[in-house]
Scaffold this active site. Sequence first.
Site, PDB file in Angstrom:
ATOM      1  N   LYS A 290     101.596  68.997  -6.483  1.00 20.76           N
ATOM      2  CA  LYS A 290     103.057  68.966  -6.661  1.00 20.76           C
ATOM      3  C   LYS A 290     103.466  69.608  -7.992  1.00 20.76           C
ATOM      4  CE  LYS A 290     102.227  64.388  -8.471  1.00 20.76           C
ATOM      5  NZ  LYS A 290     102.179  62.958  -8.186  1.00 20.76           N
TER       6      LYS A 290
ATOM      7  N   ARG B 264     107.507  51.418  -6.370  1.00 24.84           N
ATOM      8  CA  ARG B 264     108.245  52.678  -6.231  1.00 24.84           C
ATOM      9  C   ARG B 264     108.455  52.840  -4.733  1.00 24.84           C
ATOM     10  NH1 ARG B 264     105.718  58.106  -8.877  1.00 24.84           N
ATOM     11  NH2 ARG B 264     104.307  57.873  -7.123  1.00 24.84           N
TER      12      ARG B 264
ATOM     13  N   HIS C 291      99.566  53.506  -3.881  1.00 29.40           N
ATOM     14  CA  HIS C 291      99.451  54.239  -5.147  1.00 29.40           C
ATOM     15  C   HIS C 291      99.342  53.241  -6.296  1.00 29.40           C
ATOM     16  CE1 HIS C 291      99.777  57.743  -7.658  1.00 29.40           C
ATOM     17  NE2 HIS C 291     100.945  57.428  -8.172  1.00 29.40           N
TER      18      HIS C 291
ATOM     19  N   ARG D 154      92.722  61.123  -3.722  1.00 35.08           N
ATOM     20  CA  ARG D 154      93.984  61.853  -3.815  1.00 35.08           C
ATOM     21  C   ARG D 154      94.290  62.251  -5.260  1.00 35.08           C
ATOM     22  NH1 ARG D 154      97.257  57.763  -1.863  1.00 35.08           N
ATOM     23  NH2 ARG D 154      98.278  57.683  -3.855  1.00 35.08           N
TER      24      ARG D 154
ATOM     25  N   TYR E 210     116.585  78.060 -37.232  1.00 34.73           N
ATOM     26  CA  TYR E 210     117.840  77.325 -37.059  1.00 34.73           C
ATOM     27  C   TYR E 210     117.857  76.037 -37.874  1.00 34.73           C
ATOM     28  CZ  TYR E 210     118.970  80.267 -33.009  1.00 34.73           C
ATOM     29  OH  TYR E 210     119.269  81.309 -32.188  1.00 34.73           O
TER      30      TYR E 210
ATOM     31  N   CYS F 134     112.724  77.906 -31.647  1.00 33.86           N
ATOM     32  CA  CYS F 134     113.888  78.525 -31.011  1.00 33.86           C
ATOM     33  C   CYS F 134     113.638  78.626 -29.507  1.00 33.86           C
ATOM     34  CB  CYS F 134     114.137  79.927 -31.573  1.00 33.86           C
ATOM     35  SG  CYS F 134     114.142  80.020 -33.369  1.00 33.86           S
ATOM     36  N   MET F 135     114.602  79.169 -28.790  1.00 36.33           N
ATOM     37  CA  MET F 135     114.437  79.295 -27.341  1.00 36.33           C
ATOM     38  C   MET F 135     113.262  80.214 -26.998  1.00 36.33           C
ATOM     39  SD  MET F 135     117.199  80.593 -24.517  1.00 36.33           S
ATOM     40  CE  MET F 135     118.458  79.405 -24.954  1.00 36.33           C
ATOM     41  N   ASP F 136     113.154  81.346 -27.697  1.00 40.47           N
ATOM     42  CA  ASP F 136     112.183  82.380 -27.309  1.00 40.47           C
ATOM     43  C   ASP F 136     111.121  82.675 -28.363  1.00 40.47           C
ATOM     44  OD1 ASP F 136     113.942  82.901 -25.061  1.00 40.47           O
ATOM     45  OD2 ASP F 136     115.245  83.803 -26.570  1.00 40.47           O
TER      46      ASP F 136
HETATM   47  C1  LIG Z   1     100.922  62.513  -8.423  1.00 42.00           C
HETATM   48  C2  LIG Z   1     100.322  61.635  -7.433  1.00 42.00           C
HETATM   49  C3  LIG Z   1      98.922  61.593  -7.262  1.00 42.00           C
HETATM   50  C4  LIG Z   1      97.963  62.290  -8.204  1.00 42.00           C
HETATM   51  O1  LIG Z   1      97.933  61.589  -9.431  1.00 42.00           O
HETATM   52  P1  LIG Z   1      96.982  62.069 -10.646  1.00 42.00           P
HETATM   53  O2  LIG Z   1      97.148  60.994 -11.648  1.00 42.00           O
HETATM   54  O3  LIG Z   1      97.528  63.379 -11.096  1.00 42.00           O
HETATM   55  O4  LIG Z   1      95.624  62.176 -10.107  1.00 42.00           O
HETATM   56  C5  LIG Z   1      98.428  60.852  -6.213  1.00 42.00           C
HETATM   57  N1  LIG Z   1      99.254  60.176  -5.395  1.00 42.00           N
HETATM   58  C6  LIG Z   1     100.590  60.170  -5.526  1.00 42.00           C
HETATM   59  C7  LIG Z   1     101.433  59.403  -4.590  1.00 42.00           C
HETATM   60  C8  LIG Z   1     101.168  60.879  -6.564  1.00 42.00           C
HETATM   61  O5  LIG Z   1     102.490  60.868  -6.712  1.00 42.00           O
END
Ligand SMILES: *Cc1c(COP(=O)(O)O)cnc(C)c1O
Length: 383
Positions: A49, A147, A176, A232, A276, A321-323
Amino acid sequence: MRYLCRVDILPHMNINDHTDWLEIDLGAFKRNIAKMSEITGKPVMAVIKANGYGHGLAEIARAALYGGAAICGVARVEEAFRIRRKGIHGKMLVMGGAMTDHIPFALAEDISLTISDPVTARTFSQEAVRLGGKIHVHAKIDSGMNRLGVPAEQGVEFMKLLKTLPGLQVDGVFTHFARADEVNAGTTEQQLGRFNTFLTELKQVGLVPPQVHAANSAASLFFPAARFDMVRPGIALFGINPAEDAILPEGFSPVLQWKTRLISIKDVPPGCGVSYGHRYTTTKTERIGVIAVGYADGFRRVDGNRVLIRGKYAPVLGSICMDQCMVSLDDIPEAQLEDEVVLIGSQDNRKITAEMIAHSWGTIAYEVVCGLTARLPRIYRDD
Ligand SMILES: *Cc1c(COP(=O)(O)O)cnc(C)c1O
């Protein structure tokens, strides 16, 4: 005057033409996936992600699938869409919230969705039936993260409901962890307990659990009992420690380097304000370099940053700065225009890691790499 469009310019550019870029080692990413499956002995869902944790979405998705990941996990339907649009057809699960409007896409592109509550389950079922298809889903159980997901105690009822709903094919069930990256294992064991109780009850009522998965990187590595049918992980696959107290074992290596160049050098007289807000003032004649990186790339506008030039640490002076930002070259007289500057990576035998930056910013390394913005060219190597 003739303007060149991007396609005219880009074929003639190589890595040396950028002033600010990321070098991403897909070979290292794939080796990290192999290491993870070797350690856990389980299939890996590569969590990619947030633009592949800043490393680039489609390239990382492709490398994950070629590198042996069983499936890719993303947070948003839009991410799955972007991956499919690049012609990548591997298995994919959207772990975040999806909307009813996404169902035609999920059906057409064979994207699995997460269902986290009975209301969504019913709506998705109706929509799938209306479209004459069956969507693949994974059920989310909340074992204590609070969550997404149905509370574990209501999990069996939820799974029964899913079984009765037409248009849904339940391929997986998952939870999770909130604190798997901490030294104290108490919360994770508690969550595991609740999740296991749910799984036992499920079997008692005669429901065969679909593919079960729970472990993020830290749980995959440090809680073997959390590995279930598939792990995961995300951050570990990028060679980054989940936390200061959750260090990757031997065999994982960082995937990303962040580099820029010295684009200006000059001597600034004593008593001059720099950048700045003039938050830095020279105390003597100082040799100051400008590097082509700023907060618009993901460098954070706080004090205490430093970079590597010619194998030495150069402190950043004044506001970012920005850049651009300014660095002290007083201790690096050999520095020259166009020198390569390292923000994340190594030079000679010194290094700066995403973890070190996170420590100095008071945040986590995830935020450092996810904050690398779209402007940065991402240069891939794969060997
Ligand atoms: C982001 C996420 C993971 C991976 O977590 P890491 O700590 O980066 O290994 C696994 N499961 C869910 C639901 C997540 O949101």
